[in-house]
Design a protein around this motif. Structure first.
Motif, PDB file in Angstrom:
ATOM      1  N   LYS A 170      64.371  20.500  21.931  1.00  0.00           N
ATOM      2  CA  LYS A 170      64.804  21.516  22.894  1.00  0.00           C
ATOM      3  C   LYS A 170      65.476  22.712  22.233  1.00  0.00           C
ATOM      4  CE  LYS A 170      69.438  19.873  24.154  1.00  0.00           C
ATOM      5  NZ  LYS A 170      70.292  19.466  25.260  1.00  0.00           N
ATOM      6  N   GLU A 179      64.970  26.417  26.330  1.00  0.00           N
ATOM      7  CA  GLU A 179      64.681  26.583  27.751  1.00  0.00           C
ATOM      8  C   GLU A 179      65.473  27.734  28.365  1.00  0.00           C
ATOM      9  OE1 GLU A 179      65.373  23.925  31.680  1.00  0.00           O
ATOM     10  OE2 GLU A 179      64.188  22.959  30.091  1.00  0.00           O
ATOM     11  N   THR A 180      66.751  27.822  28.011  1.00  0.00           N
ATOM     12  CA  THR A 180      67.620  28.830  28.649  1.00  0.00           C
ATOM     13  C   THR A 180      67.765  30.098  27.809  1.00  0.00           C
ATOM     14  OG1 THR A 180      69.655  28.007  27.632  1.00  0.00           O
ATOM     15  CG2 THR A 180      68.971  27.006  29.739  1.00  0.00           C
TER      16      THR A 180
END
Length: 82
Positions: free
Chosen positions: A11, A74-75
């Motif tokens: 991630k 993701e962010t």
């Protein structure tokens, strides 16, 4: 080998700022599959690097010059250094 290249591992997107790197190799001790020292004794991320997210974060946090930048893929939020 990647020089200042952003590599996604799990991630996280991980980058080594080679201008900040002093070759302390603490990152290598925590995550030798992700971080290696090159001929200039600076950290690089080899092709195909992979490790647990915990090991990557411990490696980044162990860097005395905060040369390892970790971003949540993701962010887009930078999680280290914060």
């Amino acid at each position: 080998m990647s020089e200042d290249k952003v590599v996604q591992i799990g991630k996280y997107k991980v980058k080594v700022d080679r201008e900040l790197c002093i070759g302390a190799a603490s990152c290598v001790a925590f995550s030798p599959n992700v971080f290696q020292l090159d001929g200039e004794k600076k950290a690089v991320i080899p092709d195909g690097a992979n490790d647990t997210e915990d090991n990557i974060m411990m490696a980044a946090q162990s860097c005395p010059t905060k040369a390892i930048i970790v971003v949540d893929a993701e962010t887009g939020e930078q999680v280290w250094p914060n």
